[in-house]
Design a protein around this motif. Structure first.
Motif, PDB file in Angstrom:
ATOM      1  N   LYS A  98       7.281 -27.304 -29.997  1.00 46.75           N
ATOM      2  CA  LYS A  98       8.547 -26.584 -30.203  1.00 46.75           C
ATOM      3  C   LYS A  98       9.683 -27.582 -30.435  1.00 46.75           C
ATOM      4  N   PRO A  99      10.756 -27.116 -31.074  1.00 49.35           N
ATOM      5  CA  PRO A  99      11.897 -28.024 -31.267  1.00 49.35           C
ATOM      6  C   PRO A  99      12.376 -28.552 -29.913  1.00 49.35           C
ATOM      7  N   THR A 100      12.748 -29.831 -29.875  1.00 49.34           N
ATOM      8  CA  THR A 100      13.218 -30.419 -28.613  1.00 49.34           C
ATOM      9  C   THR A 100      14.564 -29.801 -28.212  1.00 49.34           C
ATOM     10  N   ASN A 101      14.900 -29.996 -26.951  1.00 48.27           N
ATOM     11  CA  ASN A 101      16.092 -29.349 -26.380  1.00 48.27           C
ATOM     12  C   ASN A 101      17.364 -29.612 -27.192  1.00 48.27           C
ATOM     13  N   HIS A 102      17.593 -30.875 -27.563  1.00 46.55           N
ATOM     14  CA  HIS A 102      18.834 -31.184 -28.288  1.00 46.55           C
ATOM     15  C   HIS A 102      18.844 -30.602 -29.686  1.00 46.55           C
ATOM     16  N   LYS A 103      17.643 -30.341 -30.241  1.00 43.33           N
ATOM     17  CA  LYS A 103      17.579 -29.706 -31.567  1.00 43.33           C
ATOM     18  C   LYS A 103      18.056 -28.261 -31.476  1.00 43.33           C
ATOM     19  N   VAL A 104      17.834 -27.642 -30.339  1.00 47.70           N
ATOM     20  CA  VAL A 104      18.219 -26.238 -30.170  1.00 47.70           C
ATOM     21  C   VAL A 104      19.636 -26.106 -29.605  1.00 47.70           C
ATOM     22  N   PHE A 105      19.952 -26.913 -28.601  1.00 44.47           N
ATOM     23  CA  PHE A 105      21.216 -26.726 -27.878  1.00 44.47           C
ATOM     24  C   PHE A 105      22.262 -27.791 -28.180  1.00 44.47           C
ATOM     25  N   GLY A 106      21.896 -28.806 -28.945  1.00 50.84           N
ATOM     26  CA  GLY A 106      22.832 -29.902 -29.207  1.00 50.84           C
ATOM     27  C   GLY A 106      22.710 -30.969 -28.135  1.00 50.84           C
ATOM     28  N   GLU A 107      23.133 -32.163 -28.481  1.00 48.62           N
ATOM     29  CA  GLU A 107      22.958 -33.290 -27.563  1.00 48.62           C
ATOM     30  C   GLU A 107      23.693 -33.131 -26.240  1.00 48.62           C
ATOM     31  N   ALA A 108      24.940 -32.682 -26.303  1.00 48.53           N
ATOM     32  CA  ALA A 108      25.730 -32.592 -25.064  1.00 48.53           C
ATOM     33  C   ALA A 108      25.046 -31.671 -24.063  1.00 48.53           C
ATOM     34  N   HIS A 109      24.664 -30.499 -24.527  1.00 46.54           N
ATOM     35  CA  HIS A 109      24.030 -29.553 -23.604  1.00 46.54           C
ATOM     36  C   HIS A 109      22.659 -30.047 -23.138  1.00 46.54           C
ATOM     37  N   ALA A 110      21.957 -30.757 -24.000  1.00 49.00           N
ATOM     38  CA  ALA A 110      20.651 -31.289 -23.602  1.00 49.00           C
ATOM     39  C   ALA A 110      20.820 -32.330 -22.484  1.00 49.00           C
ATOM     40  N   ILE A 111      21.789 -33.223 -22.657  1.00 47.12           N
ATOM     41  CA  ILE A 111      22.028 -34.236 -21.612  1.00 47.12           C
ATOM     42  C   ILE A 111      22.393 -33.548 -20.295  1.00 47.12           C
ATOM     43  N   LEU A 112      23.282 -32.564 -20.386  1.00 43.35           N
ATOM     44  CA  LEU A 112      23.745 -31.888 -19.161  1.00 43.35           C
ATOM     45  C   LEU A 112      22.655 -31.018 -18.540  1.00 43.35           C
ATOM     46  N   ALA A 113      21.818 -30.406 -19.367  1.00 45.47           N
ATOM     47  CA  ALA A 113      20.691 -29.630 -18.813  1.00 45.47           C
ATOM     48  C   ALA A 113      19.769 -30.558 -18.034  1.00 45.47           C
ATOM     49  N   GLY A 114      19.545 -31.760 -18.573  1.00 42.31           N
ATOM     50  CA  GLY A 114      18.740 -32.754 -17.863  1.00 42.31           C
ATOM     51  C   GLY A 114      19.390 -33.162 -16.550  1.00 42.31           C
TER      52      GLY A 114
END
Lengths: 293, 293
Positions: A98-114
């Motif tokens: 599946k598309p990686t997190n930042h591909k779906v939510f954008g880098e900022a949200h991916a970093i913060l989700a992590g």
């Protein structure tokens, strides 16, 4: 005696429900919860949480009491995948097909989700009603070391800095021990602590975990060369294309297979003196060595 | 009675030495330690760790016993700054007058240095010899909630998503309470717990912290409009240029100043019924409201 497949069927769903439930009840921005959920729900073998519960089950414990630690571990593992996939790191577009997190939510949200998954894992353990404060402190102390600069994060830094360099076998193992080994080791450690094992037994469990951790990575490297793209869910040969050192590259494919076999045998040997009530841990070692993805 | 300036002179250095010492002794890749150190050493008011120690000192405790919690808090604060400054978030080149972490070490190392600081903060607290396991669990439980999806990380997500939108005063406060308020609140909470205060006293401390948290943010917004660039160490007017909602924009400068005064008075009022042995906490409220940077 419980079979590994039955065990996995019984507990994988419980681990996943526990994780989803914990995220659902957070009072947090919906988009953040969605991003956290997305990667948790992307599937995966759930090997770390299963190891926690299998260790407890092997010592005759009610392994449901370890569900929160199991969920916490999978959250930390998931956070590490989200951050590793970022454009500034491995720059991966696909994870588990599946598309990686930042591909779906954008880098900022991916970093913060992590960040949120990492932080919440400590909340989960510290909130457990099933273990003592002393046990919680011990688990948090060990986990925060294994997941941090001396463990997983340090391993990721060494991995990034090692790209393009010719690593020795020792250097390669040192990276893997930190990057993936420490969390696997913690899984078994946590199961042991929650089963009240003694220090000698903990040492044996630790030895077992060390060997399955390295076996896991060797198998990964072999799969990266040989695996089918649709089975492993990422591009085959991606290690080579990134100029990463691997076991097959250092030892040849035959050498890598021998090393894998050595770690499997050693892992099982470590279990011999333990008063285990079933073969779950040995079966997990087999599973790691034989998996197709 | 100890003066705030004397207190700061005495303990700021101790907090900083504690942090640097903890990083120095890590068995981790040198570049990772350097990146962690760089941002920790970039200076700053150390307001969170000072609040921990000042609260303990106010209740007549030996505040050196809280140094590890103080250092942990500053590490979490520092991690949040490193991640907030990233290109995919606030995209800031300067922090405290120096190039931001990713400008010096690159994005990958900056993200990982932040991850490592966050993770290590839990290690620091769980390793403390000066407090009980019950106290450690309580602190970790509260900190991992306040720093995570329901607190600081959630506030950062709401802040990013609110850019360009017209926020109401209530929405703006809800962001600040999470993004900066929760960690300030935890600072005072931790000091209170380590001083053995009762639940009613903890409530009052919490109220105090709520007001200084909001005062802190209002003062920040006012400084962003009025401050001198060389004093605050970042570009003046950067909020406006990013289309962020601020107190002066919502309430006018005069209204923002009145609100600031209200929170200062309320913060001091919360302290009235507490058996404090000195004026340190009231002086910190004054400092927050009157600071020039």
């Amino acid at each position: 005696m419980i079979e590994l497949q039955t065990f996995i069927q019984t507990y994988k769903g419980q681990i996943e429900r526990k994780m989803y439930h914990e995220i659902d009840k957070l009072q947090a921005p919906p988009i953040l919860k969605e991003a956290m959920n997305y990667s948790l729900r992307a599937g995966g073998k759930r090997i770390r949480p299963l190891l926690v519960l299998a260790t407890m089950n092997s010592f005759g414990q009610d392994c449901k009491k370890g569900l929160a630690v199991a969920a916490a571990l999978e959250m930390i593992h998931t956070y590490s995948l989200i951050h590793d996939d970022l454009p500034s790191m491995d720059d991966d577009d696909l994870r588990r097909g599946k598309p990686t997190n930042h591909k779906v939510f954008g880098e900022a949200h991916a970093i913060l989700a992590g960040d949120a998954l990492l932080t919440y894992s400590f909340h989960l353990i510290s909130s457990m009603p099933t273990i003592t404060p002393e046990q919680k402190v011990l688990l948090i102390n060990e986990l925060s070391q294994g997941a941090g600069a001396e463990g997983m994060v340090g391993g990721q830094v060494a991995d990034i800095d090692g790209e393009g360099a010719e690593l020795s076998l020792q250097e390669l193992e040192s990276i893997h021990v930190r990057k993936t080994g420490r969390l696997l080791q913690f899984s078994v450690f946590a199961g042991g602590i929650m089963s009240g094992v003694n220090p000698q037994q903990l040492d044996k469990l630790n030895e077992y975990a060390h060997h399955i951790g390295l076996a896991f990575q060797i198998r990964d490297d072999i799969l990266d060369v040989e695996g089918e793209e649709d089975e492993i869910g990422k591009r085959v040969g991606s290690d080579e294309s990134k100029d990463k050192s691997t076991y097959p590259a250092l030892l040849s494919m035959e050498g890598a297979r021998q090393k894998l076999e050595y770690h499997l045998i050693s892992a099982k040997k470590s279990l011999e003196e333990l008063p285990l009530q079933n073969d779950l841990l040995a079966s997990i070692a087999d599973l790691i060595v034989k998996r197709r993805s």
